[in-house]
Enzyme design. Structure first.
Site, PDB file in Angstrom:
ATOM      1  N   ASN A 175      37.977  90.526  25.925  1.00  0.00           N
ATOM      2  CA  ASN A 175      39.088  89.925  25.450  1.00  0.00           C
ATOM      3  C   ASN A 175      39.273  88.223  25.700  1.00  0.00           C
ATOM      4  N   CYS A 210      26.458  73.635  30.900  1.00  0.00           N
ATOM      5  CA  CYS A 210      25.491  74.330  30.526  1.00  0.00           C
ATOM      6  C   CYS A 210      25.292  74.609  29.101  1.00  0.00           C
ATOM      7  N   GLU A 212      28.126  80.262  21.266  1.00  0.00           N
ATOM      8  CA  GLU A 212      28.025  78.880  21.764  1.00  0.00           C
ATOM      9  C   GLU A 212      29.217  78.117  21.093  1.00  0.00           C
ATOM     10  N   GLY A 245      36.662  85.102  24.246  1.00  0.00           N
ATOM     11  CA  GLY A 245      35.632  84.644  23.659  1.00  0.00           C
ATOM     12  C   GLY A 245      35.776  83.044  23.475  1.00  0.00           C
ATOM     13  N   THR A 247      31.446  84.992  27.956  1.00  0.00           N
ATOM     14  CA  THR A 247      32.203  85.712  27.019  1.00  0.00           C
ATOM     15  C   THR A 247      32.575  87.196  27.396  1.00  0.00           C
ATOM     16  N   GLU A 248      33.876  87.667  27.258  1.00  0.00           N
ATOM     17  CA  GLU A 248      34.333  89.030  27.874  1.00  0.00           C
ATOM     18  C   GLU A 248      35.063  89.780  26.647  1.00  0.00           C
TER      19      GLU A 248
HETATM   20  P1  TGC Z   1      39.271  72.521  28.989  1.00  0.00           P
HETATM   21  O1  TGC Z   1      40.711  72.376  29.701  1.00  0.00           O
HETATM   22  O2  TGC Z   1      38.998  71.646  27.621  1.00  0.00           O
HETATM   23  O3  TGC Z   1      38.090  72.370  29.757  1.00  0.00           O
HETATM   24  C1  TGC Z   1      37.991  73.150  31.132  1.00  0.00           C
HETATM   25  C2  TGC Z   1      36.990  72.162  32.079  1.00  0.00           C
HETATM   26  O4  TGC Z   1      35.864  72.090  31.361  1.00  0.00           O
HETATM   27  C3  TGC Z   1      35.401  70.753  30.887  1.00  0.00           C
HETATM   28  N1  TGC Z   1      34.756  70.717  29.771  1.00  0.00           N
HETATM   29  C4  TGC Z   1      33.319  70.558  29.632  1.00  0.00           C
HETATM   30  N2  TGC Z   1      32.359  70.044  30.522  1.00  0.00           N
HETATM   31  C5  TGC Z   1      31.350  70.026  30.060  1.00  0.00           C
HETATM   32  N3  TGC Z   1      30.875  70.039  28.827  1.00  0.00           N
HETATM   33  C6  TGC Z   1      31.853  70.682  27.838  1.00  0.00           C
HETATM   34  N4  TGC Z   1      31.406  70.708  26.780  1.00  0.00           N
HETATM   35  C7  TGC Z   1      33.205  70.763  28.155  1.00  0.00           C
HETATM   36  N5  TGC Z   1      34.369  71.324  27.771  1.00  0.00           N
HETATM   37  C8  TGC Z   1      35.066  71.277  28.579  1.00  0.00           C
HETATM   38  C9  TGC Z   1      36.746  70.133  31.053  1.00  0.00           C
HETATM   39  O5  TGC Z   1      36.272  68.731  31.402  1.00  0.00           O
HETATM   40  C10 TGC Z   1      37.338  70.769  32.388  1.00  0.00           C
HETATM   41  O6  TGC Z   1      36.838  70.363  33.355  1.00  0.00           O
HETATM   42  P2  TGC Z   1      37.799  70.187  34.630  1.00  0.00           P
HETATM   43  O7  TGC Z   1      36.981  69.694  35.762  1.00  0.00           O
HETATM   44  O8  TGC Z   1      38.925  69.156  34.200  1.00  0.00           O
HETATM   45  O9  TGC Z   1      38.469  71.382  34.960  1.00  0.00           O
HETATM   46  O10 TGC Z   1      39.219  74.181  28.550  1.00  0.00           O
HETATM   47  P3  TGC Z   1      39.923  74.904  27.609  1.00  0.00           P
HETATM   48  O11 TGC Z   1      40.279  76.173  28.546  1.00  0.00           O
HETATM   49  O12 TGC Z   1      41.305  74.297  26.904  1.00  0.00           O
HETATM   50  O13 TGC Z   1      39.177  75.541  26.503  1.00  0.00           O
HETATM   51  C11 TGC Z   1      38.474  74.766  25.640  1.00  0.00           C
HETATM   52  C12 TGC Z   1      36.759  75.271  25.595  1.00  0.00           C
HETATM   53  C13 TGC Z   1      36.495  74.055  25.948  1.00  0.00           C
HETATM   54  C14 TGC Z   1      36.586  76.199  26.688  1.00  0.00           C
HETATM   55  C15 TGC Z   1      36.733  75.611  24.333  1.00  0.00           C
HETATM   56  O14 TGC Z   1      37.019  74.700  23.385  1.00  0.00           O
HETATM   57  C16 TGC Z   1      35.135  76.251  23.994  1.00  0.00           C
HETATM   58  O15 TGC Z   1      34.076  75.505  23.870  1.00  0.00           O
HETATM   59  N6  TGC Z   1      35.144  77.358  23.636  1.00  0.00           N
HETATM   60  C17 TGC Z   1      33.957  78.049  23.214  1.00  0.00           C
HETATM   61  C18 TGC Z   1      33.505  79.167  24.359  1.00  0.00           C
HETATM   62  C19 TGC Z   1      31.895  79.153  24.050  1.00  0.00           C
HETATM   63  O16 TGC Z   1      31.308  78.194  23.683  1.00  0.00           O
HETATM   64  N7  TGC Z   1      31.407  80.194  24.553  1.00  0.00           N
HETATM   65  C20 TGC Z   1      30.047  80.191  24.578  1.00  0.00           C
HETATM   66  C21 TGC Z   1      29.611  81.306  25.490  1.00  0.00           C
HETATM   67  S1  TGC Z   1      27.761  81.437  25.604  1.00  0.00           S
HETATM   68  C22 TGC Z   1      27.087  81.869  24.399  1.00  0.00           C
HETATM   69  O17 TGC Z   1      27.717  81.895  23.190  1.00  0.00           O
HETATM   70  C23 TGC Z   1      25.580  81.834  24.496  1.00  0.00           C
HETATM   71  S2  TGC Z   1      24.797  82.319  22.814  1.00  0.00           S
HETATM   72  C24 TGC Z   1      23.418  81.937  23.306  1.00  0.00           C
HETATM   73  C25 TGC Z   1      22.171  82.219  22.259  1.00  0.00           C
HETATM   74  O18 TGC Z   1      21.882  83.447  22.231  1.00  0.00           O
HETATM   75  O19 TGC Z   1      21.702  81.117  21.997  1.00  0.00           O
HETATM   76  P1  FAD Z   2      37.546  84.785  19.081  1.00  0.00           P
HETATM   77  O1  FAD Z   2      37.478  83.776  20.358  1.00  0.00           O
HETATM   78  O2  FAD Z   2      38.212  86.037  19.185  1.00  0.00           O
HETATM   79  O3  FAD Z   2      37.657  83.879  17.759  1.00  0.00           O
HETATM   80  C1  FAD Z   2      37.897  84.855  16.597  1.00  0.00           C
HETATM   81  C2  FAD Z   2      38.361  83.532  15.345  1.00  0.00           C
HETATM   82  O4  FAD Z   2      39.516  83.082  16.048  1.00  0.00           O
HETATM   83  C3  FAD Z   2      37.326  82.503  15.237  1.00  0.00           C
HETATM   84  O5  FAD Z   2      37.296  82.416  13.933  1.00  0.00           O
HETATM   85  C4  FAD Z   2      37.528  81.433  16.000  1.00  0.00           C
HETATM   86  O6  FAD Z   2      37.129  80.107  15.404  1.00  0.00           O
HETATM   87  C5  FAD Z   2      39.213  81.465  15.970  1.00  0.00           C
HETATM   88  N1  FAD Z   2      39.731  80.711  17.117  1.00  0.00           N
HETATM   89  C6  FAD Z   2      39.880  81.209  18.322  1.00  0.00           C
HETATM   90  N2  FAD Z   2      40.655  80.263  18.797  1.00  0.00           N
HETATM   91  C7  FAD Z   2      41.259  79.532  18.050  1.00  0.00           C
HETATM   92  C8  FAD Z   2      42.048  78.407  18.182  1.00  0.00           C
HETATM   93  N3  FAD Z   2      42.366  77.891  19.250  1.00  0.00           N
HETATM   94  N4  FAD Z   2      42.359  77.843  16.919  1.00  0.00           N
HETATM   95  C9  FAD Z   2      41.978  78.133  15.858  1.00  0.00           C
HETATM   96  N5  FAD Z   2      41.167  79.266  15.741  1.00  0.00           N
HETATM   97  C10 FAD Z   2      40.637  79.885  16.849  1.00  0.00           C
HETATM   98  N6  FAD Z   2      28.374  84.778  25.092  1.00  0.00           N
HETATM   99  C11 FAD Z   2      27.983  84.774  26.130  1.00  0.00           C
HETATM  100  O7  FAD Z   2      28.799  84.336  27.246  1.00  0.00           O
HETATM  101  N7  FAD Z   2      26.630  84.729  26.486  1.00  0.00           N
HETATM  102  C12 FAD Z   2      25.596  85.256  25.388  1.00  0.00           C
HETATM  103  O8  FAD Z   2      24.530  85.135  25.847  1.00  0.00           O
HETATM  104  C13 FAD Z   2      26.296  85.406  24.180  1.00  0.00           C
HETATM  105  N8  FAD Z   2      25.421  85.753  23.113  1.00  0.00           N
HETATM  106  C14 FAD Z   2      25.994  85.933  21.753  1.00  0.00           C
HETATM  107  C15 FAD Z   2      25.028  86.597  20.830  1.00  0.00           C
HETATM  108  C16 FAD Z   2      25.660  86.955  19.796  1.00  0.00           C
HETATM  109  C17 FAD Z   2      24.534  87.683  18.592  1.00  0.00           C
HETATM  110  C18 FAD Z   2      26.919  86.713  19.505  1.00  0.00           C
HETATM  111  C19 FAD Z   2      27.567  86.923  17.935  1.00  0.00           C
HETATM  112  C20 FAD Z   2      27.789  86.332  20.372  1.00  0.00           C
HETATM  113  C21 FAD Z   2      27.327  85.890  21.557  1.00  0.00           C
HETATM  114  N9  FAD Z   2      28.248  85.359  22.590  1.00  0.00           N
HETATM  115  C22 FAD Z   2      27.497  85.100  23.914  1.00  0.00           C
HETATM  116  C23 FAD Z   2      29.643  85.220  22.508  1.00  0.00           C
HETATM  117  C24 FAD Z   2      29.986  84.118  21.640  1.00  0.00           C
HETATM  118  O9  FAD Z   2      29.702  82.884  22.640  1.00  0.00           O
HETATM  119  C25 FAD Z   2      31.287  84.398  21.344  1.00  0.00           C
HETATM  120  O10 FAD Z   2      31.560  85.475  20.279  1.00  0.00           O
HETATM  121  C26 FAD Z   2      32.216  83.259  20.589  1.00  0.00           C
HETATM  122  O11 FAD Z   2      32.256  82.537  21.500  1.00  0.00           O
HETATM  123  C27 FAD Z   2      33.495  83.349  20.131  1.00  0.00           C
HETATM  124  O12 FAD Z   2      34.397  84.139  20.730  1.00  0.00           O
HETATM  125  P2  FAD Z   2      34.841  85.622  19.870  1.00  0.00           P
HETATM  126  O13 FAD Z   2      33.892  86.296  19.211  1.00  0.00           O
HETATM  127  O14 FAD Z   2      35.482  86.434  21.033  1.00  0.00           O
HETATM  128  O15 FAD Z   2      36.025  85.183  19.077  1.00  0.00           O
END
Ligand code: TGC
Ligand code: FAD
Length: 392
Positions: free
Chosen positions: A142, A246, A371, A144, A139-140
């Site tokens: 700008n 992951c 996540e 998320g 996450t950055e």
């Molecule tokens: P999109 O075009 O759908 O996919 C891009 C590429 O990624 C592949 N892919 C996956 N592969 C494995 N598992 C999944 N769940 C996957 N989802 C997508 C996809 O097949 C494609 O691959 P390729 O080879 O064709 O390029 O991507 P998009 O740009 O439209 O975005 C959609 C997406 C999937 C990124 C969005 O739906 C999403 O999941 N956003 C959420 C971001 C997120 O979860 N961030 C988490 C940050 S880490 C964190 O929060 C840690 S907290 C930890 C803690 O404290 O416990």
């Molecule tokens: P945004 O993406 O700006 O979303 C804001 C709102 O808009 C949300 O309600 C969302 O659902 C909605 N929204 C966004 N896109 C759409 C769409 N296409 N359609 C409809 N609604 C939409 N990240 C890491 O990389 N590593 C970590 O270890 C990590 N740890 C974290 C720990 C904590 C305590 C917290 C709070 C966050 C952490 N995160 C980490 C970041 C986390 O993964 C992001 O906060 C999350 O993915 C959402 O991104 P954002 O906060 O920028 O929200």
């Protein structure tokens, strides 16, 4: 905080579906939580500090790399054991489960799956033992929900890679020894890099003033012309899919973890409702409170079944990303609703640190966002069933 009297709700006798090994793993983790975590967690959450002294204990119960092979220091367990460990730790606190999730699924897992043999040998045993702690930078400021648009990038300088950019909201960042960082190369392709504390230009300022996940340390990762040795790139897979792969593992663990938080809130509220007398009878004797408790156990039981089945599919390597999204989304929302209802059952005591409920409720406000947010997981289900992604 009150003594930890937790008793495990198992309305549909799901223990019958667990192996002896699963039960041993679950019970060992539960005993550790009761002995080492419950007595201190409220104090650390109140002072907004991660209790670093528990790192060794987390490693000893196998919480760092439960399913990583033993040759790399992991516990070599199956996916249901991994889930049960996350459930029990989050029963204690979501922030502590976060540390275990990040270390296992977001740091050890990419090194194991996409790293070289040298990288595996160098980092995995030390991560498993807690000698090293890791964090995961996707996450950055700008970007998320849309990490594919990230700005963090590196240039190939011949002898080394030059990394610039910033990550935000990173669990474990303030004290992590290494960071698995996702960044774009000059062609825009995303790669995972291992960045080590002490590299010049790399800093990790802590994020303060959180009302949620207070016992977990959160921070930024700042890269100002950081020279990364070329051997620190993860060569096995590139593209956003590598980072998402992951996240599948971490989201699966969170699906189990959220059940733990929900079970703790339910168990606390049930005990309180039976003991608390108003109008000359326990509040558990009123229809309104029974409705809340009955709905809680129903939702917990549904989530337990969903998640156990997902664990079986994970063990068979058949679980899809969309199935994992459904469980993460359902279970976290379920736990948050139960935490809110449980808080009401305790009346004023529900907001007190004497009980765990308010802490769980505040923690789950992060868990429902990180996540992948609640909305994003719904969109993933929507895209899966219609074949039409609606993100953009
Ligand atoms: P999109 O075009 O759908 O996919 C891009 C590429 O990624 C592949 N892919 C996956 N592969 C494995 N598992 C999944 N769940 C996957 N989802 C997508 C996809 O097949 C494609 O691959 P390729 O080879 O064709 O390029 O991507 P998009 O740009 O439209 O975005 C959609 C997406 C999937 C990124 C969005 O739906 C999403 O999941 N956003 C959420 C971001 C997120 O979860 N961030 C988490 C940050 S880490 C964190 O929060 C840690 S907290 C930890 C803690 O404290 O416990
Ligand atoms: P945004 O993406 O700006 O979303 C804001 C709102 O808009 C949300 O309600 C969302 O659902 C909605 N929204 C966004 N896109 C759409 C769409 N296409 N359609 C409809 N609604 C939409 N990240 C890491 O990389 N590593 C970590 O270890 C990590 N740890 C974290 C720990 C904590 C305590 C917290 C709070 C966050 C952490 N995160 C980490 C970041 C986390 O993964 C992001 O906060 C999350 O993915 C959402 O991104 P954002 O906060 O920028 O929200």
């Amino acid at each position: 905080m009150k003594p930890d009297l937790f008793q495990h709700p198992d309305y549909y006798l799901l223990d019958d579906l667990l192996s002896e090994e699963h039960k041993i793993v679950r019970n060992t983790t539960r005993e550790w939580v009761k002995r080492e975590l419950s007595p201190i967690i409220e104090e650390y959450a109140q002072k907004s500090e991660f209790p670093k002294q528990i790192i060794k204990g987390l490693a000893d119960i196998g919480a760092f790399g439960p399913y990583i092979p033993t040759e790399y220091g992991g516990a070599g367990l199956d996916q249901i054991s991994y889930g049960l460990i996350m459930q029990e730790i989050e029963r204690g606190d979501s922030g502590i489960r976060s540390t275990a999730s990040v270390q296992s699924s977001l740091v050890m897992y990419p090194i194991w799956k996409f790293g070289t043999e040298e990288q595996r040998k160098k980092y995995l045993p030390k991560l498993a033992s807690g000698e090293l702690i890791g964090c995961f930078g996707l996450t950055e400021p700008n970007h998320g929900s849309d990490p594919g648009s990230m700005n963090t990038h590196f240039k190939d300088m011949g002898d080394y890679l030059l990394l610039n950019g910033a990550k935000m909201w990173i669990s474990n960042a303030p004290f992590a020894d290494i960071a698995v960082v996702w960044a774009k190369d000059e062609s825009g392709r995303i790669h995972g890099l291992i960045v080590e504390r002490g590299m010049e230009g790399f800093s990790t300022p802590e994020t303060h003033n959180k009302w949620s996940l207070r016992a977990s340390a959160t921070g930024e990762l700042i890269f100002d012309n950081v020279k990364i040795p070329k051997e620190n790139i993860l060569p096995g897979r590139s593209g956003l899919g590598a980072a998402m792969y992951c996240l599948d593992s971490a989201r699966y663990g969170i699906a189990w973890g959220a059940i733990g938080a929900a079970m703790d809130c339910y168990d606390t509220a049930l005990r309180y409702a039976k003991e608390r007398i108003q109008f000359d009878k326990p509040i558990a004797a009123t229809q309104l409170q029974q409705k809340k408790l009955a709905e809680m156990i129903t939702e917990i039981t549904k989530a337990q079944l969903l998640t156990w089945r997902l664990g079986v599919l994970r063990n068979e390597e058949k679980a899809t990303s969309a199935q994992i999204s459904m469980a993460k989304r359902n279970n976290v929302a379920m736990a948050l609703q139960i935490a809110r209802d449980a808080r009401q059952i305790l009346g004023a005591m529900g907001i007190s640190g004497e009980y765990s409920i308010m802490r769980h409720s505040m923690n789950l406000e992060s868990v429902i966002t990180y996540e992948g947010t609640h909305d994003i997981h719904l969109l993933i289900t929507g895209a899966d069933i219609t074949g039409i992604p609606a993100f953009k």
